[in-house]
Design a protein around this motif. Structure first.
Motif, PDB file in Angstrom:
ATOM      1  N   UNK A 114       1.121  -1.048  -0.485  1.00  0.00           N
ATOM      2  CA  UNK A 114      -0.114  -0.127  -0.089  1.00  0.00           C
ATOM      3  C   UNK A 114       0.501   1.229   0.331  1.00  0.00           C
ATOM      4  N   UNK A 115       2.003   1.170   1.272  1.00  0.00           N
ATOM      5  CA  UNK A 115       2.786   2.397   0.885  1.00  0.00           C
ATOM      6  C   UNK A 115       4.057   2.511  -0.491  1.00  0.00           C
ATOM      7  N   UNK A 116       3.662   1.495  -0.982  1.00  0.00           N
ATOM      8  CA  UNK A 116       4.103   1.776  -2.351  1.00  0.00           C
ATOM      9  C   UNK A 116       3.794   1.868  -3.605  1.00  0.00           C
ATOM     10  N   UNK A 117       2.695   1.691  -3.555  1.00  0.00           N
ATOM     11  CA  UNK A 117       1.427   1.889  -4.567  1.00  0.00           C
ATOM     12  C   UNK A 117       1.335   3.505  -3.947  1.00  0.00           C
ATOM     13  N   UNK A 118       1.084   3.963  -3.363  1.00  0.00           N
ATOM     14  CA  UNK A 118       0.828   5.310  -2.508  1.00  0.00           C
ATOM     15  C   UNK A 118       1.798   6.476  -3.212  1.00  0.00           C
ATOM     16  N   UNK A 119       3.239   5.713  -3.200  1.00  0.00           N
ATOM     17  CA  UNK A 119       4.377   6.502  -3.668  1.00  0.00           C
ATOM     18  C   UNK A 119       4.695   6.494  -5.065  1.00  0.00           C
ATOM     19  N   UNK A 120       4.228   5.525  -5.605  1.00  0.00           N
ATOM     20  CA  UNK A 120       4.444   5.401  -6.719  1.00  0.00           C
ATOM     21  C   UNK A 120       3.394   6.380  -7.574  1.00  0.00           C
ATOM     22  N   UNK A 121       2.293   6.618  -7.596  1.00  0.00           N
ATOM     23  CA  UNK A 121       1.017   7.230  -7.455  1.00  0.00           C
ATOM     24  C   UNK A 121       0.879   8.907  -7.450  1.00  0.00           C
ATOM     25  N   UNK A 122       1.752   9.178  -6.226  1.00  0.00           N
ATOM     26  CA  UNK A 122       1.888  10.846  -5.955  1.00  0.00           C
ATOM     27  C   UNK A 122       3.217  10.718  -6.938  1.00  0.00           C
ATOM     28  N   UNK A 123       4.385  10.109  -7.019  1.00  0.00           N
ATOM     29  CA  UNK A 123       4.955  10.334  -7.690  1.00  0.00           C
ATOM     30  C   UNK A 123       4.847  10.246  -9.409  1.00  0.00           C
ATOM     31  N   UNK A 124       4.083   9.658 -10.087  1.00  0.00           N
ATOM     32  CA  UNK A 124       3.604   9.969 -11.451  1.00  0.00           C
ATOM     33  C   UNK A 124       2.487  11.231 -10.972  1.00  0.00           C
ATOM     34  N   UNK A 125       1.723  11.686 -10.083  1.00  0.00           N
ATOM     35  CA  UNK A 125       1.144  12.375 -10.355  1.00  0.00           C
ATOM     36  C   UNK A 125       2.083  14.246 -10.705  1.00  0.00           C
ATOM     37  N   UNK A 126       2.966  13.906  -9.762  1.00  0.00           N
ATOM     38  CA  UNK A 126       4.640  14.621  -9.787  1.00  0.00           C
ATOM     39  C   UNK A 126       5.018  15.590 -11.056  1.00  0.00           C
ATOM     40  N   UNK A 127       5.275  13.997 -11.518  1.00  0.00           N
ATOM     41  CA  UNK A 127       6.556  14.048 -12.739  1.00  0.00           C
ATOM     42  C   UNK A 127       5.270  14.686 -14.544  1.00  0.00           C
ATOM     43  N   UNK A 128       4.426  14.073 -13.591  1.00  0.00           N
ATOM     44  CA  UNK A 128       3.002  15.270 -15.240  1.00  0.00           C
ATOM     45  C   UNK A 128       3.014  16.421 -14.690  1.00  0.00           C
ATOM     46  N   UNK A 129       2.315  17.118 -13.061  1.00  0.00           N
ATOM     47  CA  UNK A 129       2.462  17.977 -13.421  1.00  0.00           C
ATOM     48  C   UNK A 129       3.662  19.097 -13.993  1.00  0.00           C
ATOM     49  N   UNK A 130       5.177  18.822 -13.095  1.00  0.00           N
ATOM     50  CA  UNK A 130       6.692  19.384 -13.119  1.00  0.00           C
ATOM     51  C   UNK A 130       6.618  19.503 -14.849  1.00  0.00           C
ATOM     52  N   UNK A 131       6.334  20.772 -15.290  1.00  0.00           N
ATOM     53  CA  UNK A 131       6.789  21.602 -16.676  1.00  0.00           C
ATOM     54  C   UNK A 131       8.398  21.544 -16.390  1.00  0.00           C
TER      55      UNK A 131
ATOM     56  N   UNK B  93      13.373  18.796 -17.364  1.00  0.00           N
ATOM     57  CA  UNK B  93      13.873  17.795 -17.997  1.00  0.00           C
ATOM     58  C   UNK B  93      13.207  17.174 -18.905  1.00  0.00           C
ATOM     59  N   UNK B  94      12.523  16.972 -20.326  1.00  0.00           N
ATOM     60  CA  UNK B  94      11.684  16.075 -21.005  1.00  0.00           C
ATOM     61  C   UNK B  94      12.904  14.341 -20.880  1.00  0.00           C
ATOM     62  N   UNK B  95      14.096  14.738 -21.316  1.00  0.00           N
ATOM     63  CA  UNK B  95      14.165  13.860 -21.271  1.00  0.00           C
ATOM     64  C   UNK B  95      14.093  12.720 -19.777  1.00  0.00           C
ATOM     65  N   UNK B  96      14.782  13.430 -18.592  1.00  0.00           N
ATOM     66  CA  UNK B  96      14.793  12.574 -17.330  1.00  0.00           C
ATOM     67  C   UNK B  96      13.111  12.937 -16.721  1.00  0.00           C
ATOM     68  N   UNK B  97      12.138  13.148 -17.439  1.00  0.00           N
ATOM     69  CA  UNK B  97      10.722  12.882 -17.428  1.00  0.00           C
ATOM     70  C   UNK B  97      10.611  11.453 -17.739  1.00  0.00           C
ATOM     71  N   UNK B  98      10.657  11.312 -18.998  1.00  0.00           N
ATOM     72  CA  UNK B  98      10.728   9.733 -19.893  1.00  0.00           C
ATOM     73  C   UNK B  98      11.544   8.786 -19.057  1.00  0.00           C
ATOM     74  N   UNK B  99      12.516   9.090 -18.570  1.00  0.00           N
ATOM     75  CA  UNK B  99      13.854   7.968 -17.668  1.00  0.00           C
ATOM     76  C   UNK B  99      12.886   7.712 -16.365  1.00  0.00           C
ATOM     77  N   UNK B 100      12.270   8.646 -16.060  1.00  0.00           N
ATOM     78  CA  UNK B 100      11.725   8.264 -15.048  1.00  0.00           C
ATOM     79  C   UNK B 100      10.423   7.541 -14.722  1.00  0.00           C
ATOM     80  N   UNK B 101       9.790   7.631 -15.166  1.00  0.00           N
ATOM     81  CA  UNK B 101       8.214   7.578 -15.652  1.00  0.00           C
ATOM     82  C   UNK B 101       8.912   5.547 -16.360  1.00  0.00           C
ATOM     83  N   UNK B 102      10.202   5.605 -17.280  1.00  0.00           N
ATOM     84  CA  UNK B 102      10.542   4.547 -17.228  1.00  0.00           C
ATOM     85  C   UNK B 102      10.634   3.188 -16.178  1.00  0.00           C
TER      86      UNK B 102
END
Length: 673
Positions: free
Chosen positions: A90-107, A110-119
């Motif tokens: 449950x904690x891991x799912x919360x962390x990943x959900x929060x991280x995906x949201x942060x990556x989507x909001x942080x304009x 760097x696009x390459x950094x975002x892509x690597x993180x998402x991968x």
């Protein structure tokens, strides 16, 4: 005059025996022990059976053992051991959900950094343990995600420590790096201390220094190193049993996750070394056990270890209760453990059972023989005999056509005069003369009889009776195996004890001989007859029993002989000239002839004879009828529950020397044949 008042102080009850508890009533326990003895069990076995079964409104050891098993079953059926894994997921799912949201909001990222993180987060393994491991070096963009991941690491460390050190999980909530360093230091010092102890190099000062530095980690407050090791080993063994109780998949997942405790494998390495030392120092702990949890409520690592510890305590408690049933003193049982696991009412029940056991042993109702065996004491025999005699009198009084049996007046015929009472007299009091003596004594001493008088032994006068012929009473009881098989064993013993008590208390001038007969006959004391076990042996040797009765009557030639025979079968054995028993079934002519000849010799003493026929064997009925006609005796066929009343009634009427009108035991009476 100055008045002095004593000041009373009240405080909270702090445990121990209930000062308001009613005094123990030993009557039920004594009755149970006596019934067991008459059924062929020893007093020790009978008392164990009573303690195991319990009494009216009193839980016994069986019920307490049942509560232990119900509590054990409740733990296993309600819970499972995947609680920590579920919380990590449950904690891991919360962390990943929060991280995906942060990556989507942080304009601004760097696009390459975002892509690597998402991968990275999108290609994580399905296993939470593997995912947590791969994320150990991940640079979290979301503060919320970073906090959730850190909580996973803290959770694993706190759970592992709490499983071994009570209260550690709460102490490490929101732990700082300094807190974690202090824990690591404590583990290092503890491992060093236990290592020195295992080599015999430690001193009491080493223990004191360790406790001065790390006392907060040990709420049990051990007073020496052995107490410290005992507490740690018990918890470490429970944690190991918990791990063994997990499924292989759960165990592998948890061990992989544990390497991330506090962000490094160092903690688990320290705990592993500590567990190894504890297992060496306390090999007697259960390090290899396991249990099957089947419920739907998840337990974390520390909770699971606590559950395993409770299961261990419950198993130990069940063993103690079993030992209590088998003979170990109940006072040795752990009342605190009973209260902790079963509740205060269970502890009260166990304490009451322990008091009952102790009181029975100290009451004087049980006596210990030189060989160590317990026996019913004379006081217990008198008490039980009195109760059985009262029951016989009640049954006699309640029979249709019978009269109230006043055994207290059976000592002789009244002469109309009175005399001073002497110890052992059973005659009725002369009440007017007794009261007159008391009034005269009080007046002579200068007292006022009008203000009340108190009777003294010297005041008592009894109604004088004519001397009555003394009786020699032989009670012959069948102890063949059929008596036990047909449920007549205990009633036979109750009957003998009732008659024994009657003769011993109301007819002290008489003599009573108890004779048992199976394959052979034997004279018995009351205690021997009560403790006699049923034995599977062929033969009903009435011939031998009559021979012993004849010897008894010859030893008391001046007494009126009274013969009472209780049997449920025809004679199938007799003594040969060599003194050896001979058995034959169906009854052989030689056996019947020897039995009849011996009865004729007994009847030659002028014996009053009564046969008590148990059961409905027509052959036995015809045989006893013939014997009774031959010697002018009587046959009585009572129900087994009325045997005591029948024997006591016939004794009283034989003792008076004549049947009474309406007597249910005389010819034509309800039970006479």
């Amino acid at each position: 005059m100055a008045r002095h008042e004593r000041e009373a102080r009240y405080g909270r009850f702090t445990g121990g025996p209930d000062p308001l508890a009613p005094p123990l009533d030993l009557s039920e326990a004594l009755d149970a022990v006596s019934e067991g003895v008459m059924a062929g069990y020893s007093p020790e076995q009978s008392m164990r059976e009573f303690l195991r079964r319990g009494g009216r409104g009193q839980a016994g050891l069986d019920e307490l053992a049942g509560r232990v098993q119900r509590r054990r079953r409740e733990l296993l059926e309600r819970h499972h051991l995947g609680g920590t894994l579920e919380e990590v997921a449950a904690l891991l799912e919360r962390a990943l959900t929060a991280e995906r949201g942060q990556l989507a909001r942080d304009t601004r990222m760097d696009p390459m950094d975002r892509t690597l993180r998402e991968m990275t987060i999108d290609t994580l393994p399905a296993s939470p343990a593997a995912a947590v491991g791969e994320l150990s070096d991940y640079d979290w963009a979301s503060p919320e995600a970073r906090d959730a991941y850190r909580r996973i690491q803290d959770l694993l460390g706190a759970e592992a420590l709490d499983a071994r050190f009570a209260g550690m999980k709460q102490a490490l909530e929101n732990a700082t790096d300094a807190d974690r360093a202090a824990v690591s230091e404590m583990l290092t010092d503890l491992t060093e201390l236990l290592g020195k102890h295992s080599r015999g190099e430690d001193t009491p000062e080493d223990f004191r220094r360790f406790m001065d530095a790390h006392a907060d980690a040990f709420p049990e407050r051990p007073e020496n190193i052995d107490e410290l090791i005992d507490a740690l080993a018990a918890r470490a063994a429970a944690a190991q049993r918990m791990m063994r109780s997990m499924t292989p998949e759960q165990r592998e997942e948890l061990m992989a996750l544990s390497r991330q405790a506090f962000g490094s494998p160092e903690l688990m390495e320290q705990l592993g070394r500590l567990d190894g030392l504890l297992q060496t120092l306390r090999p007697g702990e259960d390090w290899d056990g396991s249990a099957e949890f089947e419920g739907d409520q998840g337990l974390g690592v520390s909770e699971g270890a606590a559950a395993m510890a409770e299961l261990g305590h419950l198993d130990a408690l069940a063993e103690q209760l079993a030992q209590g049933s088998a003979g170990s003193p109940l006072s040795e049982l752990d009342l605190d453990a009973v209260a902790r696991h079963l509740g205060g009412d269970a502890a009260v029940s166990l304490r009451t059972l322990a008091r009952l056991e102790e009181s029975m042993r100290e009451s004087g109702y049980l006596s210990r023989r030189p060989d160590g065996d317990l026996r019913l004491s004379p006081a217990a025999l008198r008490r039980l005999g009195g109760a059985l005699l009262r029951d016989a009198a009640r049954r006699l009084s309640g029979r249709t056509g019978s009269r109230d049996t006043r055994m207290s007046g059976a000592a002789g015929e009244q002469t109309g005069s009175s005399r001073e009472w002497r110890f052992g007299d059973v005659e009725s009091w002369d009440v007017p003369r007794t009261i007159s003596n008391a009034i005269s004594r009080v007046a002579a001493d200068g007292g006022d009889p009008g203000s009340g008088i108190r009777l003294l032994p010297d005041d008592i006068e009894v109604r004088e009776t004519e001397a009555r012929t003394q009786a020699a009473v032989a009670l012959l009881v069948d102890t063949s195996f059929s008596m036990a098989m047909e449920g007549r064993w205990v009633p036979m013993k109750r009957t003998a004890l009732a008659l024994h008590h009657l003769v011993g208390t109301r007819f002290r001038q008489d003599r009573l001989q108890l004779i048992s007969f199976g394959r052979v006959a034997q004279t018995r004391t009351m205690e021997e007859l009560l403790s006699l076990d049923p034995r599977y042996e062929m033969g009903t040797n009435l011939h031998h029993a009559l021979l012993l009765a004849g010897r008894f009557f010859r030893r008391h030639p001046s007494m009126q002989p009274v013969l009472l025979v209780v049997t449920d079968g025809e004679p199938t054995a007799h003594l040969l000239g060599s003194g050896d028993p001979w058995f034959g079934y169906p009854p052989a002519p030689e056996t019947l002839r020897a039995t009849v000849d011996e009865l004729d010799r007994v009847a030659g003493f002028g014996t009053q004879t009564t046969f008590f026929r148990l059961g409905h064997d027509p052959g036995l009925g015809r045989f006893l009828d013939a014997l009774a006609r031959r010697v002018g005796g009587t046959v009585v066929a009572p129900d087994v529950d009325d045997l005591g009343a029948a024997v006591v009634g016939r004794f009283l009427h034989a003792r008076r020397g004549r049947p009474q009108s309406g007597d249910p035991w005389s010819a034509g009476g309800r039970w006479a044949v």
